[in-house]
Design a protein around this motif. Structure first.
Motif, PDB file in Angstrom:
ATOM      1  N   MET A   1       0.842  -1.178   0.000  1.00 16.94           N
ATOM      2  CA  MET A   1       0.000   0.000   0.000  1.00 16.94           C
ATOM      3  C   MET A   1       0.887   1.241   0.000  1.00 16.94           C
ATOM      4  SD  MET A   1      -3.419   0.854   1.951  1.00 16.94           S
ATOM      5  CE  MET A   1      -3.266   1.130   3.659  1.00 16.94           C
ATOM      6  N   SER A   2       0.475   2.267  -0.747  1.00 21.41           N
ATOM      7  CA  SER A   2       1.302   3.473  -0.842  1.00 21.41           C
ATOM      8  C   SER A   2       1.184   4.321   0.413  1.00 21.41           C
ATOM      9  CB  SER A   2       0.915   4.283  -2.078  1.00 21.41           C
ATOM     10  OG  SER A   2      -0.392   4.768  -1.947  1.00 21.41           O
ATOM     11  N   GLN A   3       2.216   5.081   0.650  1.00 21.06           N
ATOM     12  CA  GLN A   3       2.272   5.971   1.800  1.00 21.06           C
ATOM     13  C   GLN A   3       1.501   7.251   1.496  1.00 21.06           C
ATOM     14  OE1 GLN A   3       6.360   6.593   2.693  1.00 21.06           O
ATOM     15  NE2 GLN A   3       6.027   6.529   4.891  1.00 21.06           N
ATOM     16  N   THR A   4       0.882   7.855   2.500  1.00 24.95           N
ATOM     17  CA  THR A   4       0.181   9.126   2.317  1.00 24.95           C
ATOM     18  C   THR A   4       0.840  10.201   3.175  1.00 24.95           C
ATOM     19  OG1 THR A   4      -1.413   8.673   4.075  1.00 24.95           O
ATOM     20  CG2 THR A   4      -2.035   8.001   1.848  1.00 24.95           C
ATOM     21  N   VAL A   5       0.586  11.442   2.798  1.00 28.49           N
ATOM     22  CA  VAL A   5       1.139  12.588   3.506  1.00 28.49           C
ATOM     23  C   VAL A   5       0.059  13.660   3.584  1.00 28.49           C
ATOM     24  CG1 VAL A   5       2.113  13.590   1.404  1.00 28.49           C
ATOM     25  CG2 VAL A   5       3.097  14.175   3.606  1.00 28.49           C
ATOM     26  N   SER A   6       0.052  14.420   4.655  1.00 24.81           N
ATOM     27  CA  SER A   6      -0.887  15.533   4.782  1.00 24.81           C
ATOM     28  C   SER A   6      -0.299  16.771   4.126  1.00 24.81           C
ATOM     29  CB  SER A   6      -1.169  15.848   6.252  1.00 24.81           C
ATOM     30  OG  SER A   6      -1.875  14.789   6.841  1.00 24.81           O
ATOM     31  N   VAL A   7      -1.151  17.539   3.461  1.00 20.57           N
ATOM     32  CA  VAL A   7      -0.748  18.788   2.825  1.00 20.57           C
ATOM     33  C   VAL A   7      -1.696  19.870   3.322  1.00 20.57           C
ATOM     34  CG1 VAL A   7      -0.446  19.991   0.625  1.00 20.57           C
ATOM     35  CG2 VAL A   7       0.032  17.546   0.778  1.00 20.57           C
ATOM     36  N   ASN A   8      -1.151  20.974   3.802  1.00 22.50           N
ATOM     37  CA  ASN A   8      -1.973  22.069   4.304  1.00 22.50           C
ATOM     38  C   ASN A   8      -1.762  23.307   3.446  1.00 22.50           C
ATOM     39  OD1 ASN A   8      -2.987  20.727   6.695  1.00 22.50           O
ATOM     40  ND2 ASN A   8      -0.897  20.868   7.457  1.00 22.50           N
ATOM     41  N   PHE A   9      -2.845  23.981   3.090  1.00 24.35           N
ATOM     42  CA  PHE A   9      -2.760  25.247   2.371  1.00 24.35           C
ATOM     43  C   PHE A   9      -4.016  26.046   2.654  1.00 24.35           C
ATOM     44  CE2 PHE A   9      -4.262  21.934  -0.430  1.00 24.35           C
ATOM     45  CZ  PHE A   9      -5.439  22.448  -0.950  1.00 24.35           C
ATOM     46  N   LYS A  10      -3.980  27.322   2.343  1.00 23.83           N
ATOM     47  CA  LYS A  10      -5.097  28.211   2.632  1.00 23.83           C
ATOM     48  C   LYS A  10      -5.912  28.470   1.378  1.00 23.83           C
ATOM     49  CE  LYS A  10      -2.636  30.510   6.328  1.00 23.83           C
ATOM     50  NZ  LYS A  10      -3.367  30.750   7.520  1.00 23.83           N
ATOM     51  N   LEU A  11      -7.239  28.568   1.560  1.00 28.54           N
ATOM     52  CA  LEU A  11      -8.185  28.909   0.500  1.00 28.54           C
ATOM     53  C   LEU A  11      -9.124  29.987   1.005  1.00 28.54           C
ATOM     54  CD1 LEU A  11      -9.556  25.503  -0.889  1.00 28.54           C
ATOM     55  CD2 LEU A  11      -8.131  27.132  -2.095  1.00 28.54           C
ATOM     56  N   ASP A  12      -9.582  30.826   0.111  1.00 32.43           N
ATOM     57  CA  ASP A  12     -10.642  31.766   0.440  1.00 32.43           C
ATOM     58  C   ASP A  12     -11.862  30.959   0.879  1.00 32.43           C
ATOM     59  OD1 ASP A  12     -11.820  34.701  -0.110  1.00 32.43           O
ATOM     60  OD2 ASP A  12     -13.267  33.189  -0.801  1.00 32.43           O
ATOM     61  N   ILE A  13     -12.547  31.393   1.914  1.00 39.20           N
ATOM     62  CA  ILE A  13     -13.672  30.636   2.477  1.00 39.20           C
ATOM     63  C   ILE A  13     -14.776  30.400   1.457  1.00 39.20           C
ATOM     64  CG2 ILE A  13     -14.831  32.664   3.467  1.00 39.20           C
ATOM     65  CD1 ILE A  13     -14.667  29.217   5.118  1.00 39.20           C
ATOM     66  N   ASP A  14     -15.056  31.400   0.600  1.00 37.29           N
ATOM     67  CA  ASP A  14     -16.105  31.226  -0.416  1.00 37.29           C
ATOM     68  C   ASP A  14     -15.690  30.207  -1.472  1.00 37.29           C
ATOM     69  OD1 ASP A  14     -17.878  33.010   0.791  1.00 37.29           O
ATOM     70  OD2 ASP A  14     -17.035  34.727  -0.284  1.00 37.29           O
ATOM     71  N   VAL A  15     -14.417  30.209  -1.839  1.00 38.13           N
ATOM     72  CA  VAL A  15     -13.906  29.227  -2.801  1.00 38.13           C
ATOM     73  C   VAL A  15     -14.065  27.824  -2.223  1.00 38.13           C
ATOM     74  CG1 VAL A  15     -11.821  28.387  -3.962  1.00 38.13           C
ATOM     75  CG2 VAL A  15     -12.305  30.842  -3.889  1.00 38.13           C
ATOM     76  N   LYS A  16     -13.711  27.673  -0.954  1.00 40.14           N
ATOM     77  CA  LYS A  16     -13.823  26.367  -0.295  1.00 40.14           C
ATOM     78  C   LYS A  16     -15.273  25.906  -0.246  1.00 40.14           C
ATOM     79  CE  LYS A  16     -12.866  23.891   3.999  1.00 40.14           C
ATOM     80  NZ  LYS A  16     -14.137  23.709   4.688  1.00 40.14           N
ATOM     81  N   ARG A  17     -16.167  26.792   0.107  1.00 41.84           N
ATOM     82  CA  ARG A  17     -17.591  26.418   0.197  1.00 41.84           C
ATOM     83  C   ARG A  17     -18.143  25.992  -1.156  1.00 41.84           C
ATOM     84  NH1 ARG A  17     -19.048  31.364   4.166  1.00 41.84           N
ATOM     85  NH2 ARG A  17     -18.492  30.322   6.103  1.00 41.84           N
ATOM     86  N   LYS A  18     -17.788  26.749  -2.207  1.00 39.80           N
ATOM     87  CA  LYS A  18     -18.254  26.394  -3.551  1.00 39.80           C
ATOM     88  C   LYS A  18     -17.687  25.050  -3.985  1.00 39.80           C
ATOM     89  CE  LYS A  18     -18.972  31.095  -5.254  1.00 39.80           C
ATOM     90  NZ  LYS A  18     -18.474  32.134  -6.160  1.00 39.80           N
ATOM     91  N   MET A  19     -16.417  24.819  -3.673  1.00 39.45           N
ATOM     92  CA  MET A  19     -15.806  23.545  -4.045  1.00 39.45           C
ATOM     93  C   MET A  19     -16.437  22.399  -3.263  1.00 39.45           C
ATOM     94  SD  MET A  19     -11.850  22.414  -4.320  1.00 39.45           S
ATOM     95  CE  MET A  19     -11.440  20.740  -4.799  1.00 39.45           C
ATOM     96  N   GLU A  20     -16.669  22.608  -1.986  1.00 39.33           N
ATOM     97  CA  GLU A  20     -17.323  21.566  -1.181  1.00 39.33           C
ATOM     98  C   GLU A  20     -18.685  21.217  -1.757  1.00 39.33           C
ATOM     99  OE1 GLU A  20     -15.804  22.000   3.411  1.00 39.33           O
ATOM    100  OE2 GLU A  20     -17.157  23.553   2.654  1.00 39.33           O
ATOM    101  N   SER A  21     -19.433  22.232  -2.148  1.00 42.25           N
ATOM    102  CA  SER A  21     -20.763  22.011  -2.714  1.00 42.25           C
ATOM    103  C   SER A  21     -20.683  21.221  -4.017  1.00 42.25           C
ATOM    104  CB  SER A  21     -21.450  23.362  -2.947  1.00 42.25           C
ATOM    105  OG  SER A  21     -22.697  23.178  -3.565  1.00 42.25           O
ATOM    106  N   ALA A  22     -19.753  21.612  -4.895  1.00 42.70           N
ATOM    107  CA  ALA A  22     -19.588  20.914  -6.170  1.00 42.70           C
ATOM    108  C   ALA A  22     -19.133  19.474  -5.942  1.00 42.70           C
ATOM    109  CB  ALA A  22     -18.588  21.660  -7.057  1.00 42.70           C
ATOM    110  N   CYS A  23     -18.182  19.286  -5.039  1.00 42.08           N
ATOM    111  CA  CYS A  23     -17.685  17.941  -4.750  1.00 42.08           C
ATOM    112  C   CYS A  23     -18.783  17.058  -4.170  1.00 42.08           C
ATOM    113  CB  CYS A  23     -16.492  18.001  -3.794  1.00 42.08           C
ATOM    114  SG  CYS A  23     -14.981  18.598  -4.566  1.00 42.08           S
TER     115      CYS A  23
END
Length: 87
Positions: A1-23
């Motif tokens: 099984m492949s290894q995973t890593v966490s990645v953190n970055f910042k998004l505009d809150i409205d961009v995140k909400r729209k992406m969450e809705s689309a996803c």
């Protein structure tokens, strides 16, 4: 099984909400959507969609808008006009 890593970055809150809705509508989590994007970029070595500047936000258009706003505030040149299509 492949290894995973966490990645953190910042998004505009409205961009995140729209992406969450689309996803959500596609049955995906944000994590899965970003993993798909990352996998595609890594495999193809390119951004998998076109990136371009919004022609409306060009310097010429922004200057025109600022002038028209100033004219409206000064109550001059408030006549109707036809839209000009440049695209």
């Amino acid at each position: 099984m492949s290894q995973t890593v966490s990645v953190n970055f910042k998004l505009d809150i409205d961009v995140k909400r729209k992406m969450e809705s689309a996803c959500e509508a596609m049955g995906l989590s944000l994590s899965t959507a970003f993993a798909i994007f990352a996998r595609k970029v890594g495999n193809e070595r390119r951004i998998p969609f076109e990136i371009s500047a919004d022609p409306f936000e060009s310097e010429v258009h922004l200057e025109m808008l600022e002038k028209r706003i100033a004219d409206l505030k000064a109550k001059k040149n408030t006549h109707e006009h036809e839209l000009i299509e440049e695209l």
